[in-house]
Scaffold this motif. Structure first.
Motif, PDB file in Angstrom:
ATOM      1  N   ASP A  57     -24.529  31.612 -19.008  1.00 38.99           N
ATOM      2  CA  ASP A  57     -24.037  30.161 -18.623  1.00 38.99           C
ATOM      3  C   ASP A  57     -25.107  29.202 -18.649  1.00 38.99           C
ATOM      4  OD1 ASP A  57     -21.693  31.644 -18.562  1.00 38.99           O
ATOM      5  OD2 ASP A  57     -21.422  31.687 -16.422  1.00 38.99           O
ATOM      6  N   SER A  58     -25.917  29.308 -18.243  1.00 41.32           N
ATOM      7  CA  SER A  58     -27.162  28.445 -17.879  1.00 41.32           C
ATOM      8  C   SER A  58     -27.552  28.136 -19.303  1.00 41.32           C
ATOM      9  CB  SER A  58     -28.267  28.807 -17.019  1.00 41.32           C
ATOM     10  OG  SER A  58     -27.706  29.081 -15.710  1.00 41.32           O
ATOM     11  N   ARG A  59     -27.901  28.799 -19.849  1.00 41.41           N
ATOM     12  CA  ARG A  59     -28.413  28.685 -21.397  1.00 41.41           C
ATOM     13  C   ARG A  59     -27.328  27.753 -22.051  1.00 41.41           C
ATOM     14  NH1 ARG A  59     -27.717  32.037 -26.640  1.00 41.41           N
ATOM     15  NH2 ARG A  59     -25.621  31.006 -26.130  1.00 41.41           N
ATOM     16  N   ASN A  60     -26.023  28.127 -22.028  1.00 43.65           N
ATOM     17  CA  ASN A  60     -25.130  27.606 -22.732  1.00 43.65           C
ATOM     18  C   ASN A  60     -24.946  25.917 -22.414  1.00 43.65           C
ATOM     19  OD1 ASN A  60     -24.312  29.701 -24.244  1.00 43.65           O
ATOM     20  ND2 ASN A  60     -22.861  30.305 -22.961  1.00 43.65           N
ATOM     21  N   MET A  61     -25.126  25.779 -20.975  1.00 45.81           N
ATOM     22  CA  MET A  61     -24.891  24.228 -20.549  1.00 45.81           C
ATOM     23  C   MET A  61     -26.140  23.547 -20.883  1.00 45.81           C
ATOM     24  SD  MET A  61     -23.299  22.045 -18.768  1.00 45.81           S
ATOM     25  CE  MET A  61     -22.179  23.006 -18.072  1.00 45.81           C
ATOM     26  N   VAL A  62     -27.397  24.055 -20.855  1.00 55.83           N
ATOM     27  CA  VAL A  62     -28.281  23.366 -21.399  1.00 55.83           C
ATOM     28  C   VAL A  62     -28.519  23.089 -22.863  1.00 55.83           C
ATOM     29  CG1 VAL A  62     -30.936  23.240 -21.636  1.00 55.83           C
ATOM     30  CG2 VAL A  62     -29.781  23.910 -19.517  1.00 55.83           C
ATOM     31  N   LEU A  63     -27.957  24.042 -23.725  1.00 55.42           N
ATOM     32  CA  LEU A  63     -28.023  23.943 -25.200  1.00 55.42           C
ATOM     33  C   LEU A  63     -27.030  23.420 -25.877  1.00 55.42           C
ATOM     34  CD1 LEU A  63     -30.069  27.444 -26.114  1.00 55.42           C
ATOM     35  CD2 LEU A  63     -30.811  25.237 -25.915  1.00 55.42           C
ATOM     36  N   PHE A  64     -25.802  23.748 -25.307  1.00 53.33           N
ATOM     37  CA  PHE A  64     -24.565  23.160 -25.778  1.00 53.33           C
ATOM     38  C   PHE A  64     -23.554  22.391 -25.063  1.00 53.33           C
ATOM     39  CE2 PHE A  64     -25.509  27.559 -27.388  1.00 53.33           C
ATOM     40  CZ  PHE A  64     -25.749  27.112 -28.665  1.00 53.33           C
ATOM     41  N   GLY A  65     -23.991  21.991 -23.693  1.00 57.58           N
ATOM     42  CA  GLY A  65     -23.485  21.133 -22.931  1.00 57.58           C
ATOM     43  C   GLY A  65     -21.973  21.756 -22.406  1.00 57.58           C
ATOM     44  N   ASP A  66     -21.779  23.018 -22.187  1.00 54.53           N
ATOM     45  CA  ASP A  66     -20.588  23.288 -21.481  1.00 54.53           C
ATOM     46  C   ASP A  66     -21.046  25.119 -21.249  1.00 54.53           C
ATOM     47  OD1 ASP A  66     -17.971  24.940 -21.748  1.00 54.53           O
ATOM     48  OD2 ASP A  66     -17.664  22.640 -21.339  1.00 54.53           O
ATOM     49  N   TRP A  67     -20.452  25.437 -20.371  1.00 52.95           N
ATOM     50  CA  TRP A  67     -20.638  26.797 -19.918  1.00 52.95           C
ATOM     51  C   TRP A  67     -20.245  27.998 -20.972  1.00 52.95           C
ATOM     52  CZ3 TRP A  67     -23.454  26.506 -15.920  1.00 52.95           C
ATOM     53  CH2 TRP A  67     -23.028  25.504 -14.824  1.00 52.95           C
ATOM     54  N   LYS A  68     -19.203  27.485 -21.909  1.00 51.23           N
ATOM     55  CA  LYS A  68     -19.073  28.267 -23.137  1.00 51.23           C
ATOM     56  C   LYS A  68     -19.644  27.746 -24.399  1.00 51.23           C
ATOM     57  CE  LYS A  68     -16.212  31.133 -20.760  1.00 51.23           C
ATOM     58  NZ  LYS A  68     -16.538  32.638 -20.629  1.00 51.23           N
ATOM     59  N   TRP A  69     -20.405  28.462 -25.097  1.00 51.52           N
ATOM     60  CA  TRP A  69     -20.980  27.693 -26.319  1.00 51.52           C
ATOM     61  C   TRP A  69     -19.907  27.546 -27.302  1.00 51.52           C
ATOM     62  CZ3 TRP A  69     -21.409  30.022 -31.333  1.00 51.52           C
ATOM     63  CH2 TRP A  69     -20.916  31.283 -31.242  1.00 51.52           C
ATOM     64  N   THR A  70     -18.776  28.328 -27.283  1.00 53.65           N
ATOM     65  CA  THR A  70     -17.525  27.975 -28.218  1.00 53.65           C
ATOM     66  C   THR A  70     -16.248  28.425 -27.519  1.00 53.65           C
ATOM     67  OG1 THR A  70     -16.463  28.866 -30.321  1.00 53.65           O
ATOM     68  CG2 THR A  70     -17.767  30.267 -29.025  1.00 53.65           C
ATOM     69  N   PRO A  71     -15.188  27.747 -27.795  1.00 54.49           N
ATOM     70  CA  PRO A  71     -13.790  28.156 -27.282  1.00 54.49           C
ATOM     71  C   PRO A  71     -13.563  29.613 -27.503  1.00 54.49           C
ATOM     72  CG  PRO A  71     -13.644  26.230 -28.733  1.00 54.49           C
ATOM     73  CD  PRO A  71     -15.224  26.816 -28.899  1.00 54.49           C
ATOM     74  N   GLU A  72     -14.248  30.477 -28.409  1.00 52.67           N
ATOM     75  CA  GLU A  72     -13.849  31.871 -28.669  1.00 52.67           C
ATOM     76  C   GLU A  72     -14.835  32.612 -27.862  1.00 52.67           C
ATOM     77  OE1 GLU A  72     -14.460  29.600 -31.380  1.00 52.67           O
ATOM     78  OE2 GLU A  72     -11.995  29.499 -31.673  1.00 52.67           O
ATOM     79  N   ASP A  73     -15.569  32.058 -27.139  1.00 54.09           N
ATOM     80  CA  ASP A  73     -16.586  32.795 -26.217  1.00 54.09           C
ATOM     81  C   ASP A  73     -15.734  33.479 -25.137  1.00 54.09           C
ATOM     82  OD1 ASP A  73     -18.433  33.860 -24.687  1.00 54.09           O
ATOM     83  OD2 ASP A  73     -19.675  32.158 -24.326  1.00 54.09           O
ATOM     84  N   GLU A  74     -15.534  34.584 -25.117  1.00 48.24           N
ATOM     85  CA  GLU A  74     -14.763  35.534 -24.085  1.00 48.24           C
ATOM     86  C   GLU A  74     -15.441  35.994 -22.909  1.00 48.24           C
ATOM     87  OE1 GLU A  74     -12.047  38.296 -25.838  1.00 48.24           O
ATOM     88  OE2 GLU A  74     -10.996  36.601 -27.168  1.00 48.24           O
ATOM     89  N   TYR A  75     -16.744  35.740 -22.869  1.00 48.73           N
ATOM     90  CA  TYR A  75     -17.554  36.372 -21.819  1.00 48.73           C
ATOM     91  C   TYR A  75     -17.263  35.926 -20.567  1.00 48.73           C
ATOM     92  CZ  TYR A  75     -21.673  37.934 -19.065  1.00 48.73           C
ATOM     93  OH  TYR A  75     -22.401  38.263 -18.096  1.00 48.73           O
ATOM     94  N   GLU A  76     -17.142  36.638 -19.564  1.00 49.08           N
ATOM     95  CA  GLU A  76     -16.599  35.785 -18.161  1.00 49.08           C
ATOM     96  C   GLU A  76     -17.622  35.012 -17.667  1.00 49.08           C
ATOM     97  OE1 GLU A  76     -14.709  37.192 -13.840  1.00 49.08           O
ATOM     98  OE2 GLU A  76     -15.511  38.943 -15.374  1.00 49.08           O
ATOM     99  N   GLY A  77     -18.589  35.312 -17.762  1.00 51.16           N
ATOM    100  CA  GLY A  77     -19.761  34.355 -17.224  1.00 51.16           C
ATOM    101  C   GLY A  77     -20.040  34.701 -15.490  1.00 51.16           C
ATOM    102  N   TRP A  78     -21.139  33.849 -15.184  1.00 50.72           N
ATOM    103  CA  TRP A  78     -21.204  34.080 -13.834  1.00 50.72           C
ATOM    104  C   TRP A  78     -21.362  32.659 -13.017  1.00 50.72           C
ATOM    105  CZ3 TRP A  78     -22.296  38.449 -10.994  1.00 50.72           C
ATOM    106  CH2 TRP A  78     -22.313  39.859 -11.587  1.00 50.72           C
ATOM    107  N   ASN A  79     -20.813  31.782 -13.559  1.00 48.64           N
ATOM    108  CA  ASN A  79     -21.133  30.383 -12.937  1.00 48.64           C
ATOM    109  C   ASN A  79     -20.104  30.178 -11.653  1.00 48.64           C
ATOM    110  OD1 ASN A  79     -18.664  28.534 -13.780  1.00 48.64           O
ATOM    111  ND2 ASN A  79     -19.267  29.734 -15.583  1.00 48.64           N
ATOM    112  N   THR A  80     -18.893  31.113 -11.668  1.00 49.64           N
ATOM    113  CA  THR A  80     -18.200  30.846 -10.470  1.00 49.64           C
ATOM    114  C   THR A  80     -18.378  31.856  -9.464  1.00 49.64           C
ATOM    115  OG1 THR A  80     -16.398  32.308 -11.644  1.00 49.64           O
ATOM    116  CG2 THR A  80     -16.248  29.728 -11.806  1.00 49.64           C
TER     117      THR A  80
END
Length: 217
Positions: A57-80
């Motif tokens: 999630d941290s990588r996506n936020m820095v590189l793509f400006g959002d917790w998900k790098w694409t709307p198709e990204d279904e990885y639950e992540g850890w930001n919450t």
């Protein structure tokens, strides 16, 4: 070895030696920080996968400006589930780049802070010799050192557990005897302030552990 520790513990260089140990053990954890963890550290493959999964999630936020790098990204992540690790990693990535070194640097900082708290806890509750020996044992422990070099949550959790123990141990410690020149009001105020500070540290340690990995509870 024991005799050397006894001499150092009794000498004026005691605190300087403890500070030097903390610095050395911290630098030791930074050597070849990009290297893979040893194969005999654990039977789990998490040491080779979780660093990336839990900072995704941290990588996506820095590189793509959002917790998900694409709307198709279904990885639950850890930001919450783990905001207390995701947010610092996001800041580190933003200022120092996305890399294994950046991921692991936060764990090394937590390890250094844990060593300080462990030393103070042992010093306050036992004696100088125990404090210095405990610091050296933790600093040179193979499993502690190796896990401190990885971007895993264990190092973060150990720090908050240590803060919880330190805070509540000081909160329940009998306060010093009132000095003859000290008024009862001044003494009472200092006592309340002392207990309040360490009670806060204890609760922050508990809350910190919860927000490192909220799915534990």
């Amino acid at each position: 070895m024991l005799q050397v520790l006894k001499r150092v513990s009794a000498g004026r260089q005691f605190y300087a030696m403890a500070a030097m140990c903390i610095v050395i053990f911290t630098l030791m954890r930074l050597v070849h920080i990009n290297a893979d963890g040893p194969q005999d550290l654990t039977m789990s493959a998490a040491t080779y996968t979780d660093e990336g999964f839990k900072t995704y999630d941290s990588r996506n936020m820095v590189l793509f400006g959002d917790w998900k790098w694409t709307p198709e990204d279904e990885y639950e992540g850890w930001n919450t589930k783990s905001p207390l690790t995701v947010l610092p990693h996001t800041w580190i990535f933003r200022h120092f780049g996305v890399s294994y070194a950046s991921i692991r640097f936060l764990s090394v900082l937590y390890a250094a802070a844990t060593m300080i708290l462990l030393f103070l806890f042992l010093l306050r509750n036992y004696d100088r010799l125990t404090a210095l020996a405990g610091l050296i044992f933790f600093g040179t422990n193979y499993f502690a050192a190796m896990f401190n070099r990885l971007g895993m949550y264990e190092s973060h959790l150990i720090f908050y557990i240590m803060a919880l123990i330190m805070g509540f141990s000081e909160f329940f410690r009998p306060f010093r005897v009132r000095r003859e020149t000290e008024s009862e009001g001044s003494y009472g105020s200092k006592k309340i302030l002392f207990r309040s500070v360490f009670l806060l540290i204890g609760f922050l340690g508990f809350a910190g552990g919860f927000f490192v990995k909220r799915n534990l509870l």
